[in-house]
Design a protein around this motif. Structure first.
Motif, PDB file in Angstrom:
ATOM      1  N   GLY A 116      56.557  -3.520  50.546  1.00  0.00           N
ATOM      2  CA  GLY A 116      55.861  -4.061  49.383  1.00  0.00           C
ATOM      3  C   GLY A 116      54.382  -4.275  49.603  1.00  0.00           C
ATOM      4  N   ASP A 117      53.938  -4.257  50.866  1.00  0.00           N
ATOM      5  CA  ASP A 117      52.521  -4.465  51.186  1.00  0.00           C
ATOM      6  C   ASP A 117      51.723  -3.170  51.257  1.00  0.00           C
ATOM      7  OD1 ASP A 117      53.014  -7.199  51.446  1.00  0.00           O
ATOM      8  OD2 ASP A 117      53.497  -7.007  53.583  1.00  0.00           O
ATOM      9  N   LEU A 118      52.389  -2.030  51.154  1.00  0.00           N
ATOM     10  CA  LEU A 118      51.675  -0.758  51.310  1.00  0.00           C
ATOM     11  C   LEU A 118      50.622  -0.610  50.216  1.00  0.00           C
ATOM     12  CD1 LEU A 118      54.693   1.562  52.177  1.00  0.00           C
ATOM     13  CD2 LEU A 118      52.900   0.783  53.732  1.00  0.00           C
ATOM     14  N   PRO A 119      49.417  -0.151  50.574  1.00  0.00           N
ATOM     15  CA  PRO A 119      48.325  -0.091  49.596  1.00  0.00           C
ATOM     16  C   PRO A 119      48.519   1.013  48.563  1.00  0.00           C
ATOM     17  CG  PRO A 119      47.633   0.878  51.670  1.00  0.00           C
ATOM     18  CD  PRO A 119      48.990   0.279  51.917  1.00  0.00           C
ATOM     19  N   PRO A 120      48.126   0.769  47.327  1.00  0.00           N
ATOM     20  CA  PRO A 120      48.214   1.828  46.306  1.00  0.00           C
ATOM     21  C   PRO A 120      47.181   2.917  46.570  1.00  0.00           C
ATOM     22  CG  PRO A 120      47.079  -0.108  45.447  1.00  0.00           C
ATOM     23  CD  PRO A 120      47.586  -0.499  46.796  1.00  0.00           C
ATOM     24  N   GLY A 121      47.479   4.121  46.097  1.00  0.00           N
ATOM     25  CA  GLY A 121      46.541   5.226  46.256  1.00  0.00           C
ATOM     26  C   GLY A 121      46.399   5.721  47.668  1.00  0.00           C
ATOM     27  N   ARG A 122      47.322   5.337  48.548  1.00  0.00           N
ATOM     28  CA  ARG A 122      47.222   5.692  49.961  1.00  0.00           C
ATOM     29  C   ARG A 122      47.536   7.171  50.186  1.00  0.00           C
ATOM     30  NH1 ARG A 122      51.834   3.057  48.867  1.00  0.00           N
ATOM     31  NH2 ARG A 122      53.821   4.051  49.432  1.00  0.00           N
ATOM     32  N   ALA A 123      47.055   7.674  51.311  1.00  0.00           N
ATOM     33  CA  ALA A 123      47.433   9.022  51.743  1.00  0.00           C
ATOM     34  C   ALA A 123      48.866   8.987  52.255  1.00  0.00           C
ATOM     35  CB  ALA A 123      46.494   9.503  52.842  1.00  0.00           C
ATOM     36  N   GLU A 124      49.557  10.103  52.123  1.00  0.00           N
ATOM     37  CA  GLU A 124      50.909  10.228  52.663  1.00  0.00           C
ATOM     38  C   GLU A 124      50.848  10.994  53.972  1.00  0.00           C
ATOM     39  OE1 GLU A 124      53.696  11.825  49.911  1.00  0.00           O
ATOM     40  OE2 GLU A 124      53.144  10.441  48.290  1.00  0.00           O
ATOM     41  N   GLY A 125      51.514  10.468  54.986  1.00  0.00           N
ATOM     42  CA  GLY A 125      51.457  11.079  56.305  1.00  0.00           C
ATOM     43  C   GLY A 125      52.495  12.152  56.503  1.00  0.00           C
ATOM     44  N   SER A 126      52.199  13.075  57.422  1.00  0.00           N
ATOM     45  CA  SER A 126      53.162  14.101  57.812  1.00  0.00           C
ATOM     46  C   SER A 126      52.847  14.558  59.221  1.00  0.00           C
ATOM     47  CB  SER A 126      53.115  15.291  56.847  1.00  0.00           C
ATOM     48  OG  SER A 126      51.975  16.101  57.094  1.00  0.00           O
ATOM     49  N   THR A 127      53.781  15.276  59.821  1.00  0.00           N
ATOM     50  CA  THR A 127      53.488  15.895  61.104  1.00  0.00           C
ATOM     51  C   THR A 127      52.552  17.082  60.880  1.00  0.00           C
ATOM     52  OG1 THR A 127      55.296  17.491  61.029  1.00  0.00           O
ATOM     53  CG2 THR A 127      55.811  15.280  61.865  1.00  0.00           C
ATOM     54  N   ASP A 128      51.985  17.596  61.957  1.00  0.00           N
ATOM     55  CA  ASP A 128      51.101  18.753  61.802  1.00  0.00           C
ATOM     56  C   ASP A 128      51.881  20.018  61.486  1.00  0.00           C
ATOM     57  OD1 ASP A 128      52.243  19.171  64.269  1.00  0.00           O
ATOM     58  OD2 ASP A 128      50.372  19.120  65.396  1.00  0.00           O
ATOM     59  N   ALA A 129      53.228  19.925  61.538  1.00  0.00           N
ATOM     60  CA  ALA A 129      54.069  21.038  61.113  1.00  0.00           C
ATOM     61  C   ALA A 129      54.488  20.897  59.657  1.00  0.00           C
ATOM     62  CB  ALA A 129      55.308  21.126  61.997  1.00  0.00           C
ATOM     63  N   GLY A 130      54.117  19.778  59.016  1.00  0.00           N
ATOM     64  CA  GLY A 130      54.376  19.617  57.594  1.00  0.00           C
ATOM     65  C   GLY A 130      55.536  18.724  57.224  1.00  0.00           C
ATOM     66  N   ARG A 131      56.256  18.156  58.195  1.00  0.00           N
ATOM     67  CA  ARG A 131      57.349  17.243  57.869  1.00  0.00           C
ATOM     68  C   ARG A 131      56.792  15.902  57.418  1.00  0.00           C
ATOM     69  NH1 ARG A 131      59.016  18.700  62.984  1.00  0.00           N
ATOM     70  NH2 ARG A 131      58.872  16.552  63.714  1.00  0.00           N
ATOM     71  N   GLY A 132      57.277  15.383  56.293  1.00  0.00           N
ATOM     72  CA  GLY A 132      56.848  14.081  55.823  1.00  0.00           C
ATOM     73  C   GLY A 132      57.240  12.992  56.803  1.00  0.00           C
ATOM     74  N   ALA A 133      56.393  11.977  56.941  1.00  0.00           N
ATOM     75  CA  ALA A 133      56.626  10.888  57.890  1.00  0.00           C
ATOM     76  C   ALA A 133      56.652   9.546  57.161  1.00  0.00           C
ATOM     77  CB  ALA A 133      55.538  10.867  58.966  1.00  0.00           C
ATOM     78  N   ASP A 134      57.548   8.678  57.589  1.00  0.00           N
ATOM     79  CA  ASP A 134      57.622   7.340  57.015  1.00  0.00           C
ATOM     80  C   ASP A 134      56.467   6.479  57.528  1.00  0.00           C
ATOM     81  OD1 ASP A 134      59.991   7.990  55.734  1.00  0.00           O
ATOM     82  OD2 ASP A 134      61.257   7.191  57.338  1.00  0.00           O
ATOM     83  N   PRO A 135      55.974   5.551  56.718  1.00  0.00           N
ATOM     84  CA  PRO A 135      54.984   4.587  57.234  1.00  0.00           C
ATOM     85  C   PRO A 135      55.607   3.739  58.335  1.00  0.00           C
ATOM     86  CG  PRO A 135      55.111   4.501  54.823  1.00  0.00           C
ATOM     87  CD  PRO A 135      56.275   5.326  55.294  1.00  0.00           C
ATOM     88  N   TRP A 136      54.793   3.335  59.288  1.00  0.00           N
ATOM     89  CA  TRP A 136      55.257   2.430  60.331  1.00  0.00           C
ATOM     90  C   TRP A 136      55.102   0.998  59.852  1.00  0.00           C
ATOM     91  CZ3 TRP A 136      53.148   4.456  65.694  1.00  0.00           C
ATOM     92  CH2 TRP A 136      53.898   5.589  66.076  1.00  0.00           C
ATOM     93  N   LEU A 137      56.189   0.231  59.924  1.00  0.00           N
ATOM     94  CA  LEU A 137      56.205  -1.159  59.507  1.00  0.00           C
ATOM     95  C   LEU A 137      56.937  -1.976  60.556  1.00  0.00           C
ATOM     96  CD1 LEU A 137      57.253  -0.574  55.782  1.00  0.00           C
ATOM     97  CD2 LEU A 137      54.965  -1.228  56.572  1.00  0.00           C
ATOM     98  N   GLY A 138      56.441  -3.152  60.848  1.00  0.00           N
ATOM     99  CA  GLY A 138      57.069  -4.046  61.820  1.00  0.00           C
ATOM    100  C   GLY A 138      56.101  -5.139  62.196  1.00  0.00           C
ATOM    101  N   ALA A 139      56.323  -6.352  61.685  1.00  0.00           N
ATOM    102  CA  ALA A 139      55.357  -7.444  61.851  1.00  0.00           C
ATOM    103  C   ALA A 139      55.075  -7.752  63.315  1.00  0.00           C
ATOM    104  CB  ALA A 139      55.870  -8.698  61.141  1.00  0.00           C
ATOM    105  N   GLY A 140      56.069  -7.558  64.183  1.00  0.00           N
ATOM    106  CA  GLY A 140      55.872  -7.895  65.581  1.00  0.00           C
ATOM    107  C   GLY A 140      54.804  -7.067  66.259  1.00  0.00           C
ATOM    108  N   TYR A 141      54.692  -5.803  65.863  1.00  0.00           N
ATOM    109  CA  TYR A 141      53.716  -4.908  66.487  1.00  0.00           C
ATOM    110  C   TYR A 141      52.429  -4.761  65.677  1.00  0.00           C
ATOM    111  CZ  TYR A 141      56.590  -3.119  70.337  1.00  0.00           C
ATOM    112  OH  TYR A 141      57.302  -2.985  71.504  1.00  0.00           O
ATOM    113  N   ALA A 142      52.238  -5.558  64.652  1.00  0.00           N
ATOM    114  CA  ALA A 142      51.028  -5.436  63.833  1.00  0.00           C
ATOM    115  C   ALA A 142      49.742  -5.535  64.656  1.00  0.00           C
ATOM    116  CB  ALA A 142      51.040  -6.484  62.727  1.00  0.00           C
TER     117      ALA A 142
END
Length: 486
Positions: free
Chosen positions: A235-261
């Protein structure tokens, strides 16, 4: 119809169908926003655009700041702008180091304070490491808090599927993991996300705040970095953000985890905001700017302060940090003597450090790109899985065993193609090889069909071993399908 013609026809049909799904590595698109001259300079610095999708860049020269966006935020999406949020990964570690420098200057903590004295709940040998050791990766703590066999498996699974490697790691889990950690070779620089996470939590505890609140209050707000935020859940992800992927083109999930912030998980920023940080670091006016002072040897012509690295390139000294997540890469570097700094953000896993160094006019082997170990592993997976299934099916169909084996090999011919598509690095291996693998599998179907009627259901002894092998093959194929679609 003669056999060679049938084989060729089957192979061509399979290849034509596979061409529709052929893996294609991303390329930096023609879109550009912001300063057109800077955009042209960046494109020249990029060279080969394969493996990139979008870039947001800032160049700081004295009082002049230029920003530009190139490419797009997602496949077929809007263009990248200088204010587009990107995951910045470990560039957050210098920000955590700046919090330490600021608290040390105010007397709230001392760099040589033990972790156990600042962060209640930490017990055991890890409590003896100092805040300065945590900030400079000299704590001897491991890179990650892999506190159970399940954690190791989930981390591996996230790497395979480009998922969230830090899911489930809240603050309490990080603190608890410290109790069982046994620092090794304290005093030697060994990169540790775990250590950076504990440092951020300790500083937040001393300030009586959570980490995102502390970072906002003590660093981001004073610098006017309104576009930078810590996302601890979806719910905290910013609007209008870029979407990540690997350099081979696979879509990647955002990294989330308060402990490692504090180590950079869930931290998003923009080229505009990081330009403000860089300008303030060059001017020496950023809160906690003393964190960039090099204090300890880090090897390879590098020294480290509190989170910031300083590297020597000939007669040049560059203060820098980079960042990498499951779908993003980032670089921030500045040269105090030249009063020049750069920020480069990318929304794929292709390294952007070489682009940043070229924009800093650094001539170094570090600016020369090469395919790393991960790339060659991905290339090997692409080649092996693309052709392995078809070759195995062809061999079984020509040799003839039984229907169960033939059906199993036909299943694996499809599964291996899926694994090649999913796990192969198609920025290293040309994508047109994948339809060739499909053509081989398609051609192998012809002798398989011809053999089918004349084969027994199961052959070989003992039968229980044959059926057990078939069952295990089916289970592993199902698991492979989960990997493909995850």
């Amino acid at each position: 119809m003669r056999t060679p013609i049938v084989l060729a026809t089957a192979g061509l049909v399979a290849a034509a169908a596979a061409t529709v799904l052929m893996p294609v590595a991303p390329h930096l698109g023609p879109e550009r926003t912001g300063d057109p001259d800077l955009a042209a300079t960046v494109r020249a610095a990029v060279g080969d655009t394969e493996g990139l999708r979008g870039l947001a860049v800032a160049v700081i020269e004295g009082d002049r700041v230029r920003v530009a966006g190139l490419g797009d935020r997602a496949p077929g999406g809007p263009a990248v702008e200088p204010g587009t949020p990107f995951e910045i990964g470990s560039i957050a570690k210098p920000l955590t180091g700046m919090l330490l420098a600021r608290q040390a200057a105010s007397g709230a903590v001392g760099p040589d304070d033990r972790l156990a004295a600042v962060l209640p709940g930490v017990t055991g040998p890890a409590g003896e490491v100092t805040l300065a050791e945590l900030a400079s990766h000299r704590s001897g703590l491991p890179r990650l808090a892999l506190d159970s066999p399940g954690a190791m498996i989930s981390t591996w699974w996230a790497a395979v599927t480009a998922g969230n490697a830090y899911a489930g790691y809240d603050v309490e889990r990080i603190v608890a993991a410290a109790g069982s950690a046994d620092p090794d070779e304290r005093g030697t620089v060994s990169y540790s996300n775990f250590g950076a996470a504990l440092l951020g939590r300790a500083l937040a505890a001393r300030a009586g705040a959570d980490y995102p609140e502390l970072l906002r209050r003590d660093v981001l707000d004073p610098l006017g970095m309104a576009g930078t935020q810590v996302a601890t859940d979806a719910g905290d992800l910013p609007p209008g953000r870029a979407e990540g992927s690997t350099d081979a083109g696979r879509g990647a999930d955002p990294w989330l985890g308060a402990g490692y912030a504090p180590a950079g998980v869930g931290v998003w920023s923009t080229a505009e905001d990081l330009a403000r940080l860089t300008a303030a670091m060059l001017a020496g006016t950023a809160p906690g700017a003393d964190a960039a002072t090099p204090r300890f040897d880090a090897g390879d012509d590098r020294r480290i302060g509190y989170g910031w690295f300083t590297s020597r390139h000939g007669d040049r000294e560059i203060v820098w940090h980079n960042g990498g997540t499951g779908g993003f890469r980032a670089y921030l570097g500045f040269d105090r003597a030249a009063d020049r700094g750069v920020v480069v953000l990318g929304n794929t896993t292709r390294d952007v450090d070489p682009i940043g160094l070229r924009l800093l006019d650094v001539r170094s082997d570090a600016a020369d790109e090469s395919t790393g170990l991960d790339g060659w592993i991905g290339a090997a997976l692409a080649l092996a899985f693309t052709f392995l299934g078809g070759l195995s099916l062809w061999s079984t169909a020509r040799r003839g065993t039984d229907r169960v084996t033939l059906l199993s090999d036909a299943t694996w011919a499809v599964v291996f193609l899926g694994l090649a598509h999913r796990l192969g690095d198609w920025s290293v291996v040309p994508g047109w090889l994948w339809p060739l693998g499909a053509a081989l599998a398609g051609a192998a179907v012809v002798p398989a069909v011809r053999r089918w009627r004349g084969l027994p259901l199961v052959a070989g002894a003992p039968l229980w071993r044959r059926w057990t092998g078939a069952a295990l093959s089916a289970v592993f194929a199902a698991l492979a399908v989960v990997v493909i679609v995850a």
